[in-house]
Structure formats: C-alpha cells, structure tokens
Design an enzyme around this catalytic site. Structure first.
Site, PDB file in Angstrom:
ATOM      1  N   HIS A 125       2.379  -3.226  -5.873  1.00 50.89           N
ATOM      2  CA  HIS A 125       1.219  -2.788  -4.727  1.00 50.89           C
ATOM      3  C   HIS A 125       0.025  -3.761  -4.472  1.00 50.89           C
ATOM      4  O   HIS A 125      -0.682  -3.680  -3.763  1.00 50.89           O
ATOM      5  CB  HIS A 125       0.649  -1.504  -5.113  1.00 50.89           C
ATOM      6  CG  HIS A 125       1.452  -0.416  -5.356  1.00 50.89           C
ATOM      7  ND1 HIS A 125       1.223   0.900  -5.893  1.00 50.89           N
ATOM      8  CD2 HIS A 125       2.928  -0.212  -4.945  1.00 50.89           C
ATOM      9  CE1 HIS A 125       2.236   1.752  -5.677  1.00 50.89           C
ATOM     10  NE2 HIS A 125       3.096   1.139  -5.153  1.00 50.89           N
ATOM     11  N   CYS A 127      -5.517 -12.079   5.649  1.00 57.64           N
ATOM     12  CA  CYS A 127      -5.688 -11.910   7.029  1.00 57.64           C
ATOM     13  C   CYS A 127      -4.646 -11.230   7.763  1.00 57.64           C
ATOM     14  O   CYS A 127      -3.476 -11.913   7.420  1.00 57.64           O
ATOM     15  CB  CYS A 127      -6.037 -13.391   7.602  1.00 57.64           C
ATOM     16  SG  CYS A 127      -5.925 -13.237   9.305  1.00 57.64           S
ATOM     17  N   GLY A 163       0.645  13.312 -18.716  1.00 60.44           N
ATOM     18  CA  GLY A 163       0.596  14.573 -17.596  1.00 60.44           C
ATOM     19  C   GLY A 163       1.945  14.632 -17.241  1.00 60.44           C
ATOM     20  O   GLY A 163       3.055  13.851 -17.399  1.00 60.44           O
ATOM     21  N   CYS A 170     -11.713 -13.208   9.215  1.00 56.62           N
ATOM     22  CA  CYS A 170     -11.090 -14.253   8.769  1.00 56.62           C
ATOM     23  C   CYS A 170     -11.734 -15.558   9.209  1.00 56.62           C
ATOM     24  O   CYS A 170     -12.047 -15.938  10.494  1.00 56.62           O
ATOM     25  CB  CYS A 170      -9.639 -14.447   9.004  1.00 56.62           C
ATOM     26  SG  CYS A 170      -8.905 -15.982   8.753  1.00 56.62           S
ATOM     27  N   SER A 228       2.502   6.472 -15.396  1.00 60.58           N
ATOM     28  CA  SER A 228       2.657   6.436 -14.126  1.00 60.58           C
ATOM     29  C   SER A 228       3.246   7.983 -13.795  1.00 60.58           C
ATOM     30  O   SER A 228       4.065   8.598 -14.408  1.00 60.58           O
ATOM     31  CB  SER A 228       3.683   5.634 -13.431  1.00 60.58           C
ATOM     32  OG  SER A 228       3.977   6.019 -12.014  1.00 60.58           O
ATOM     33  N   ASP A 247      -5.093  -4.185 -10.754  1.00 62.23           N
ATOM     34  CA  ASP A 247      -6.175  -4.510 -11.517  1.00 62.23           C
ATOM     35  C   ASP A 247      -6.027  -6.024 -12.172  1.00 62.23           C
ATOM     36  O   ASP A 247      -6.748  -6.590 -12.741  1.00 62.23           O
ATOM     37  CB  ASP A 247      -6.421  -3.671 -12.450  1.00 62.23           C
ATOM     38  CG  ASP A 247      -5.429  -3.212 -13.371  1.00 62.23           C
ATOM     39  OD1 ASP A 247      -4.783  -3.613 -13.665  1.00 62.23           O
ATOM     40  OD2 ASP A 247      -5.586  -1.827 -13.673  1.00 62.23           O
ATOM     41  N   GLN A 268       2.304  -0.666 -10.953  1.00 56.46           N
ATOM     42  CA  GLN A 268       1.837   0.179  -9.652  1.00 56.46           C
ATOM     43  C   GLN A 268       0.368  -0.427  -9.439  1.00 56.46           C
ATOM     44  O   GLN A 268      -0.398  -0.168  -8.539  1.00 56.46           O
ATOM     45  CB  GLN A 268       2.064   1.385  -9.340  1.00 56.46           C
ATOM     46  CG  GLN A 268       3.748   1.733  -9.518  1.00 56.46           C
ATOM     47  CD  GLN A 268       4.057   3.099  -9.594  1.00 56.46           C
ATOM     48  OE1 GLN A 268       3.902   3.686 -10.677  1.00 56.46           O
ATOM     49  NE2 GLN A 268       4.290   3.881  -8.689  1.00 56.46           N
ATOM     50  N   ASN A 269      -0.378  -0.861 -10.535  1.00 56.73           N
ATOM     51  CA  ASN A 269      -1.605  -1.166 -10.661  1.00 56.73           C
ATOM     52  C   ASN A 269      -2.180  -2.571  -9.839  1.00 56.73           C
ATOM     53  O   ASN A 269      -1.404  -3.317  -9.726  1.00 56.73           O
ATOM     54  CB  ASN A 269      -2.381  -1.349 -11.859  1.00 56.73           C
ATOM     55  CG  ASN A 269      -1.882   0.036 -12.905  1.00 56.73           C
ATOM     56  OD1 ASN A 269      -1.762   1.226 -12.327  1.00 56.73           O
ATOM     57  ND2 ASN A 269      -1.735  -0.040 -14.237  1.00 56.73           N
TER      58      ASN A 269
END
Length: 307
Positions: A139, A147, A270, A202, A243, A119, A116-117
C-alpha cells in the site's frame, strides 16, 4: 464523506487450531521441507500496534473513517483536511520504532514480506538485523510523497518542513500539541479545524501532492502487485501476521494460496475474512508469536506437524 463498509461485521474470533508451538514446528520445517525460506509473510496493522501505531479493526481499535481517494480528490478543502491532520501526525509516526515482532521476523530468512502497512517499520527492522528478505510495501509508504500530475517524488521530511513554513502558527491556532496526539494507522490524527491550513503544491509543476500510499477506493500499482504475486507464486505457503484480511488487496494472496493447495497460517487475535481458508490458526498476539518463532529457529528444532 463515504461510509466504509466493514466486511468483518458479524464475524467472531475463531478458536486456535493448534497450540502455537505445533504451528511453529510447521513453520520451521517448511511447507515443502525447505525450512523457513518456504514461507511468504503477509503483514497488517496488528504487526505494528506494539510500536504504538493503532489499527483500524483490532479488539481495542477506535472506530475511524479513513479518507478515500475520491474524497481527497473532490475538493481543495478535503486535501487541506488531510494534509493538516498528516502534518500533525507525521513526527510521531516518523519516530515509531520496530517492535520485537518486526525484529524477530527480520531474523527469519523468509521468501519475502508483503506488508499492508505504510509505516516503514519492516525496513527499519531489516536494516537493524541485516535481513536480505525482500519487503514489498503493498500500500505504499508514508515517507514518500508523489505528484499526481507528473509523478514527481519527494521526501516526506522535506514536505513536512515546507508545510511548517507555510503554516507556522497552525498548531497554536487550533490548540494542539503534536507530542500528545494519537495517530491513526495511516499517520494522520483526528482534527476538525483544518480550513486555514495551507497545502503545498508540486514545486515542479503545481500538481496535486499526496502521500505515496494507496487510499481506500484506490488501486495497488500494477508493478507492485506483480512483484508481490511473483514472491507468492514461488513460495510454498503463506503466513498472515496481524491482518484482518478485510481488504481484497491482502485477501487475494490467501485465496490464491488456498486455491493452489498451499498451506495458509493466520496469526492474529481477532477475526479475519480468511479464517475458513486457514490450515493453521493462532489467536495469539503477533509479537509474542513471531518472537517465539524466531527463538525456536535459533534453537534449530526440526519438528514438523503434518497437514
């Protein structure tokens, strides 16, 4: 700006189901006896915190309001706000390096990694370790710009150079040093004075440019979702690393695995939205857990904890 509801509100961190070494026994043996290759891995922001990339919902996370796709499209001032913050944050995000968790996971021949990162750190780790396990950027990725009018794609570094040419004095004007700012998980920074930032359209058709990432309120492209579903369907179990499963795009894979009676392992320090679906739950830091998993596989321990 839209207020993002927190689906983790009221949830507390559960207790660990088993010691980490027993959970790792299960991972090494494989969900169906085939070994590490049985598992598909889903990763979230907690995977990258040790690389200096903060998360949205971890124990030490600073409260943030990420931009939604509706806000981005609503007005040129909102796009200037996003691109100014992204322009400041990109050099630090681009310079982030894979941590021991990324590198350890790249040493494990899993069925695939769905992240889901945005980076790109899993790809950097795979290149360093020579991993052949597929990686799906659920993602999208910050290193690409798309564009929205005709789908033209551009390299983020090229866009950064063009934005710098359009805004040569912006950093000095707002009094910031890009080296000292802290980026958000999506690569932007907290910055209020953005109205004077000049946005790049663009160069092919003058359409609106945005990073090739899924904003809050946006949808994962169908082809990408199909590829992720295919890996999950073929895997014998799923491991969630770092996650909170707060968004449906990741939670759906865990729900599908549980419905198919496939084992679910969740590792994060967590609470998550899928805790009640986990067969095994670790509350250790992701980097430490994955490092131990990779080391144990090198040792060749075949012990297995039965479900």
């Amino acid at each position: 700006m839209a207020v993002i509801f927190d689906p983790l509100r009221g949830r507390t961190r559960p207790s660990a189901s088993n010691p980490d070494e027993d959970i790792i026994d299960e991972l090494i043996a494989g969900a169906a006896g085939g070994g590490t290759e049985d598992w598909v891995v889903l990763t979230g922001a907690g995977m990258s915190t040790d690389s200096g990339v903060p998360d949205y919902r971890g124990p030490d996370a600073v409260p943030r309001q990420p931009m939604t796709i509706q806000t981005f499209m609503s007005h040129p001032d909102q796009r200037a706000r996003y691109w100014a913050r992204s322009w400041v944050g990109w050099p630090r995000m681009r310079g982030s390096r894979p941590n021991a968790g990324h590198l350890g996971l790249a040493q494990l021949p899993v069925a695939g990694v769905i992240t889901q990162n945005v980076d790109g750190l899993h790809q950097k780790a795979a290149a360093e370790e020579g991993s052949s396990s597929p990686v799906i950027d659920l993602h999208g990725s910050l290193d690409r710009v798309i564009c929205l009018a005709r789908g033209h794609m551009f390299d983020r570094d090229w866009v950064q150079r063009r934005l710098s040419e359009l805004n040569p004095d912006f950093a000095e004007l707002v009094g910031i040093d890009p080296i000292d700012v802290e980026t958000a998980p999506d690569g932007d920074v907290d910055l209020e004075e953005t109205q004077d930032f000049k946005v790049l359209d663009c160069p092919e058709c003058d359409g609106i440019l945005k990073p090739d990432v899924v904003y809050f309120g946006d949808s994962v492209p169908a082809s990408r979702l199909q590829a992720a579903n295919r890996i999950c369907d073929e895997a014998e179990g799923i491991v969630v690393l770092g996650s909170s499963l707060a968004v449906l795009s990741g939670l759906r894979f865990v729900r599908a695995a549980a419905k198919a009676s496939k084992p679910v392992v969740i590792v994060t320090d967590g609470p998550t939205r899928g805790d009640e679906l986990a067969d095994y739950r670790s509350i250790s830091r992701v980097t430490e857990f994955v490092d131990a998993w990779a080391f144990r596989r090198i040792q060749g321990d075949d012990g297995k904890l039965p479900l």
